[in-house]
Design a protein around this motif. Structure first.
Motif, PDB file in Angstrom:
ATOM      1  N   GLU A 176       0.888  -1.100  -0.015  1.00  0.00           N
ATOM      2  CA  GLU A 176      -0.133  -0.002  -0.139  1.00  0.00           C
ATOM      3  C   GLU A 176       0.934   1.262  -0.044  1.00  0.00           C
ATOM      4  O   GLU A 176       1.828   1.261   0.740  1.00  0.00           O
ATOM      5  N   ASN A 178       3.144   2.747   2.463  1.00  0.00           N
ATOM      6  CA  ASN A 178       2.330   2.701   3.739  1.00  0.00           C
ATOM      7  C   ASN A 178       2.846   1.391   4.640  1.00  0.00           C
ATOM      8  O   ASN A 178       3.490   1.290   5.423  1.00  0.00           O
ATOM      9  N   GLU A 179       2.205   0.445   3.709  1.00  0.00           N
ATOM     10  CA  GLU A 179       2.215  -0.880   4.568  1.00  0.00           C
ATOM     11  C   GLU A 179       2.469  -2.030   3.668  1.00  0.00           C
ATOM     12  O   GLU A 179       1.926  -1.911   2.329  1.00  0.00           O
TER      13      GLU A 179
HETATM   14 MG    MG Z   1      -3.639  -0.424   5.635  1.00  0.00          MG
END
Ligand code: MG
Ligand code: ADP
Length: 386
Positions: free
Chosen positions: A259, A271-272
Motif C-alpha cells: 500500500e 505505507n504497509e
Molecule cells: Mg492499511
C-alpha cells in the motif's frame, strides 16, 4: 532449494491454507478451478473457507496434531492472514513447501520490522520512530507531531491507531494502547491511496497487476478503482518498481500487496504491506484474465506466473455488514435482484452466517467498457444498496 522443486500439477495437487476467512475461501475456489484439492486449517467451525474446502482441519493455529495433518495432506501451504504464528509456518516448512515463508510473513507482522525492510529496499515511508519504552517516547522528535501512533503488531482496518497532536496526547495515546510496542508516524498530507499486487515465483519471476486506487472509510477499504483515475503514468511506474523491489529484497514467494500514499506534493510514500492476496485486489477476479488468487495458486505450486492483463475498467465496492440493516436497525437482505440486473455487476458473498456493522460480507465488482461507465454503474449500484 525452492527454485529446483518440481511444479505441482493441476488436477493432482493438494493445496493447504492457514486461515479460513474470505481470502482463504477465494483461494480455495481458485485452487479448485485447477482441479486441485484444498485443505483449510481454521479453529472456527463456520469459517468461510472451511465451508468450501475438501477438508477443514478444525484446529488452533499452534495445534500440533492439526499442523501435522495439514503437512500430511497438503503438497504446499500458504496463509491467508499475516498474523498466523511464525512458529506454525516454521513447523509446516519442516515438511512442506510454504509460501510465503515465515520469515517474510514476520516482516509484515511488525510495523517496525516492515518499515526497516522498506528502508533496506530503498523505498521511502513516512518519517517514524519506534516506541518501546518511556525513554523512546521522550526522545521523539517534534517533527513527528502531529502523528499517528500505531501498535507495532496486530493492527488492521484502522484498529490499534490513535491520532496525536502533541506530546500530551502522545503520552495519553500510548497509555491507552497499554504501552505496547508502537511506531509513531508523522501525519502526512495525503492526496490519495494506492496499492500494488505483485506475485513472485520461487524462480524469482515477478508479475504485477496494474496500480489500484483505493478509498477508505473509517479505516476500512470502501472502493477500489482500476485504472487508477488520478495517478500519472510515471507515478504508477514508480509504485510498481518499488513494490517489485520490496518483494525481491526479501526473497518473497507468492502474492504480496504493498500500500502507498500519494502526498499532496505528488510524491509517493510506502505505507504497509500484506503477505497475501488483498481486499484491494478483489477486482482482479472479474476485470483481469488471471486473478490474484489464481496467481497465489500458481506461485505456491511453482506453475508459470503469467502477467495479468486488465481487460475491463472496473470499480470494486466492499459490502460491509451495515448493508444488512435498514435505517431503523432492522435486519434486511440487500436488494441483490436489482444489483444483479445492472450491467457489469459481479456479486461475491463470503457465506458468513451473521452480519455485523463493519464486517466484510462480500464485494461487488463492476466492469464496463470505459472507466466513466464503470463509475456511473458503481454510483447506481451504491444508490441501490442505500
Ligand atoms: Mg492499511
Ligand atoms: P491498517 O493496518 O489498519 O490498514 P494503515 O497503516 O494502513 O493501517 O492505516 C489506515 C489508514 O490511516 C490509511 O489507509 C490512511 O488512510 C491513514 N493513515 C495511516 N498512516 C497515515 C499517515 N502517516 N499519515 C496520514 N494518514 C495515514
Amino acid at each position: 532449494s525452492a527454485a529446483s522443486l518440481k511444479p505441482l500439477l493441476p488436477g493432482e495437487a493438494t493445496l493447504g491454507v492457514m486461515g479460513g476467512g474470505q481470502l482463504g475461501r477465494m483461494f480455495v475456489h481458485a485452487a479448485q478451478s485447477l482441479g486441485c484439492r484444498a485443505v483449510v486449517l481454521d479453529p472456527d467451525a463456520d469459517s468461510p473457507a472451511g465451508l468450501v474446502a475438501h477438508e477443514h482441519i478444525h484446529a488452533g493455529y499452534l495445534d500440533e496434531a492439526g499442523l501435522a495433518r495439514l503437512a500430511e495432506v497438503a503438497d504446499a501451504i500458504t496463509t491467508e492472514f499475516e498474523n498466523v504464528p511464525a512458529q506454525a509456518l516454521a513447523r509446516l516448512a519442516e515438511r512442506r513447501f510454504v509460501a510465503p515463508a515465515g520469515a517474510a510473513v514476520a516482516y509484515c507482522q511488525d510495523r517496525a520490522a516492515e518499515k526497516a525492510h522498506f528502508g533496506a529496499s530503498g523505498v521511502a515511508c513516512a518519517p517514524y520512530a519506534v516506541i518501546e519504552s518511556a525513554a523512546d517516547l521522550a526522545a521523539v522528535a517534534d517533527s513527528l507531531l502531529p502523528g499517528i501512533l500505531k501498535t507495532s503488531r496486530m493492527g488492521y482496518d484502522g484498529k490499534g491507531q490513535i491520532r496525536v497532536r502533541n506530546r500530551a496526547e502522545l503520552q495519553a495515546g500510548w497509555d491507552e494502547l497499554k504501552q505496547v510496542p508502537c511506531v509513531l508516524e508523522q501525519m502526512l498530507p495525503l492526496a490519495l491511496e494506492l496499492s500494488v499486487l505483485s506475485a513472485r515465483g520461487a524462480d524469482g519471476t515477478v508479475v504485477q497487476f496494474p496500480v489500484q486506487q483505493n478509498l477508505h472509510r473509517d479505516g476500512i477499504l470502501a472502493v477500489t478503482q482500476v485504472p487508477a483515475p488520478a495517478v500519472s503514468e510515471a507515478l504508477q511506474q514508480q509504485a510498481l518498481a518499488s513494490a517489485a523491489r520490496i518483494a525481491t529484497e526479501m526473497g518473497y514467494v507468492g502474492v504480496l500487496c504493498v500500500e502507498f500514499f500519494v502526498l499532496q506534493d505528488g510524491s509517493l510514500v510506502v505505507n504497509e504491506m500484506a503477505p497475501r492476496p488483498h481486499n484491494s485486489g478483489h477486482y482482479t477476479m472479474n476485470a483481469c484474465d488471471v486473478s490474484q488468487f489464481d496467481l497465489q495458486v500458481r506461485a505456491m505450486a511453482r506453475l508459470p506466473l503469467r502477467t495479468p492483463r486488465l481487460h475491463s475498467p472496473t470499480v470494486m465496492l466492499n459490502l460491509l455488514g451495515d448493508l444488512w440493516f435498514d435505517a431503523a436497525g432492522a435486519e434486511r437482505t440487500p436488494p441483490w435482484d436489482a444489483i444483479l440486473a445492472l450491467p457489469g455487476t459481479h456479486l461475491h458473498l463470503y457465506g458468513k452466517t451473521s452480519a455485523r456493522p463493519g464486517r466484510k460480507m462480500g464485494h461487488l465488482n463492476i466492469t464496463a467498457a470505459t472507466p466513466a461507465e464503470a463509475e456511473r454503474l458503481a454510483r447506481e449500484a451504491a444508490g441501490l444498496l442505500g
